[in-house]
Design a protein around this motif. Structure first.
Motif, PDB file in Angstrom:
ATOM      1  N   GLY A 136       3.002  13.716  -5.281  1.00 19.88           N
ATOM      2  CA  GLY A 136       2.600  12.325  -5.120  1.00 19.88           C
ATOM      3  C   GLY A 136       2.054  11.742  -6.413  1.00 19.88           C
ATOM      4  N   LEU A 140       3.652   8.662  -8.607  1.00 17.82           N
ATOM      5  CA  LEU A 140       2.828   7.507  -8.958  1.00 17.82           C
ATOM      6  C   LEU A 140       2.850   7.225 -10.460  1.00 17.82           C
ATOM      7  CD1 LEU A 140       0.962   5.477  -7.545  1.00 17.82           C
ATOM      8  CD2 LEU A 140      -0.945   6.996  -8.039  1.00 17.82           C
ATOM      9  N   VAL A 247      -5.968  13.414  -6.101  1.00 17.14           N
ATOM     10  CA  VAL A 247      -5.616  12.128  -5.485  1.00 17.14           C
ATOM     11  C   VAL A 247      -6.259  10.970  -6.243  1.00 17.14           C
ATOM     12  CG1 VAL A 247      -5.436  13.249  -3.231  1.00 17.14           C
ATOM     13  CG2 VAL A 247      -7.539  12.024  -3.816  1.00 17.14           C
ATOM     14  N   PHE A 250      -4.303   7.752  -7.064  1.00 23.38           N
ATOM     15  CA  PHE A 250      -4.051   6.813  -5.968  1.00 23.38           C
ATOM     16  C   PHE A 250      -5.193   5.807  -5.840  1.00 23.38           C
ATOM     17  CE2 PHE A 250      -4.997   5.708  -1.552  1.00 23.38           C
ATOM     18  CZ  PHE A 250      -3.886   4.933  -1.261  1.00 23.38           C
ATOM     19  N   ALA A 254      -4.756   1.815  -6.224  1.00 25.36           N
ATOM     20  CA  ALA A 254      -5.162   0.897  -5.158  1.00 25.36           C
ATOM     21  C   ALA A 254      -6.151  -0.135  -5.682  1.00 25.36           C
ATOM     22  CB  ALA A 254      -5.775   1.694  -4.007  1.00 25.36           C
ATOM     23  N   LEU A 268       4.087   3.417  -4.904  1.00 25.23           N
ATOM     24  CA  LEU A 268       2.715   3.667  -4.465  1.00 25.23           C
ATOM     25  C   LEU A 268       2.680   4.136  -3.018  1.00 25.23           C
ATOM     26  CD1 LEU A 268      -0.328   3.572  -4.900  1.00 25.23           C
ATOM     27  CD2 LEU A 268      -0.283   1.143  -4.318  1.00 25.23           C
ATOM     28  N   LEU A 269       3.519   3.547  -2.167  1.00 23.93           N
ATOM     29  CA  LEU A 269       3.554   3.945  -0.756  1.00 23.93           C
ATOM     30  C   LEU A 269       4.059   5.372  -0.589  1.00 23.93           C
ATOM     31  CD1 LEU A 269       4.928   0.650   0.853  1.00 23.93           C
ATOM     32  CD2 LEU A 269       2.576   1.516   0.906  1.00 23.93           C
ATOM     33  N   ALA A 272       1.340   7.691  -1.790  1.00 26.26           N
ATOM     34  CA  ALA A 272       0.257   7.747  -0.801  1.00 26.26           C
ATOM     35  C   ALA A 272       0.642   8.649   0.365  1.00 26.26           C
ATOM     36  CB  ALA A 272      -0.070   6.339  -0.305  1.00 26.26           C
ATOM     37  N   ALA A 276      -1.257  12.030   1.315  1.00 28.46           N
ATOM     38  CA  ALA A 276      -1.857  12.121   2.651  1.00 28.46           C
ATOM     39  C   ALA A 276      -1.434  13.408   3.352  1.00 28.46           C
ATOM     40  CB  ALA A 276      -1.466  10.904   3.480  1.00 28.46           C
TER      41      ALA A 276
END
Length: 350
Positions: A136, A140, A247, A250, A254, A268-269, A272, A276
């Motif tokens: 992730g 990003l 993380v 992220f 945000a 970004l989604l 995330a 998660a």
């Protein structure tokens, strides 16, 4: 014991949030100050701020064990001196697009050292969670086109990541010590180092307002964040704390949407979602088995009661249950079963 694990998870995620927030805020400051001098101001703000807090709180003197100063010195040299120098050497000769991708190696190297050099236990679930979080972070930070500009600059950035990975694992060795003292010491040394390097490159001092804002940001996003990171190390071990801390990008992305009016992107989604999944895999870990504690003698702050069988020792003077105190104490051999992570009292083999 479960409460300690919960505290460690909250501390690690809070550390990631505070550090991640520094990226968009530091981006605003970079219009007024050079990157190297900003790094010095952030670290010095961290160290001086924590020194003031400890003075106001009348924090007691820190008592490190005989080999503790060696572990701390090694962590400071690796993470406060070698790491920044290698990073800036690499950044000076390569585009930021390649560097941002390579910096994700810190989390991977931290975990690999913890698992294979320092013998922290892990299983397939933890490894998959770590993989999801790092993937992730890579998604990003992946630019439209990444440039690396040769092998030596890339190796320098990877060397910086290795230095910080060593720093994380060595700091784990002294994580039972007052976390604010560890963070203060590292901030002061790293800040002084970066200040010397910045002045050597003829960096120009910004206005006093910019200096103060940078120091305040450093106190929150470096000082408080590192203090919480050390608490996470204390309860979770190095690899798991490093995974939660990964993380941080992220949180920065945000916040950038809110502060810098950046758009919410598919990248970004996806990032995330992957993070998660990784955090969920770690949060739902169930590690419980019968294990044996060998005899151990050390110094750290602890509380009696609350179901903690590890600190069932006597005192010369009565100590009320729930009272936090620090002294040299001895752990007698014990065999029992309960949920646990690889903290300082659970470094047994599997």
């Amino acid at each position: 014991m479960t409460r300690g694990i919960d505290h460690g998870v909250v501390a690690a995620l809070a550390a990631a949030a505070l550090f991640g927030a520094s990226t968009p805020l530091a981006k605003l400051l970079l219009t007024h100050v050079s990157p190297w001098l900003l790094a010095a101001l952030l670290y010095l703000g961290s160290g001086i701020g924590l020194w003031l807090v400890r003075r106001v709180r009348h924090a007691p003197p820190v008592c490190l064990e005989r080999n503790g100063w060696g572990w701390l010195a090694g962590a400071i040299i690796a993470g406060g001196i070698i790491g920044p120098v290698l990073l800036l050497f690499g950044l000076s000769a390569m585009p930021a697009s390649g560097a941002s991708l390579l910096l994700n190696a810190e989390g991977v190297l931290t975990a690999l050292l913890a698992w294979f050099a320092f013998k922290e236990n892990f299983d397939r679930r933890i490894a998959l969670g770590m993989f999801a979080i790092i993937t992730g972070a890579i998604v990003l930070s992946w630019p439209g086109e990444a440039h690396f500009a040769g092998a030596w600059p890339a190796l320098a950035v990877l060397g910086a990541c290795l230095a910080w990975a060593i720093d994380n694992n060595l700091t784990r060795k002294v994580s039972l010590v007052d976390a604010s003292f560890i963070a203060m010491t590292k901030g002061l040394v790293a800040g002084a180092t970066n200040l010397v390097l910045a002045l050597a490159t003829h960096a120009t001092w910004p206005e006093i307002g910019t200096v103060l804002w940078a120091a305040l940001l450093g106190f929150a996003s470096y000082g408080a964040s590192l203090t919480l990171f050390v608490i996470g190390l204390r309860h979770l071990g190095t690899a798991r704390t490093g995974a939660y801390f990964s993380v941080a990008p992220f949180f920065g992305a945000a916040l950038a949407i809110v502060l810098l009016d950046e758009s919410l992107t598919l990248k970004l989604l996806v990032a995330a979602g992957l993070m998660a999944i990784g955090v969920w895999l770690h949060l739902t870990e169930q590690h419980e088995h019968e294990h044996t504690h060998e005899s151990l003698e050390h110094v750290h702050e602890h509380v009696h009661g609350e179901g903690d069988e590890h600190h069932d020792h006597g005192h010369n003077e009565p100590v009320l249950p729930g009272t936090r105190h620090t002294h040299l104490h001895r752990h007698e051999p014990i065999r029992h079963s309960h949920p646990h992570f690889p903290d300082a009292h659970h470094l047994h083999s599997h």
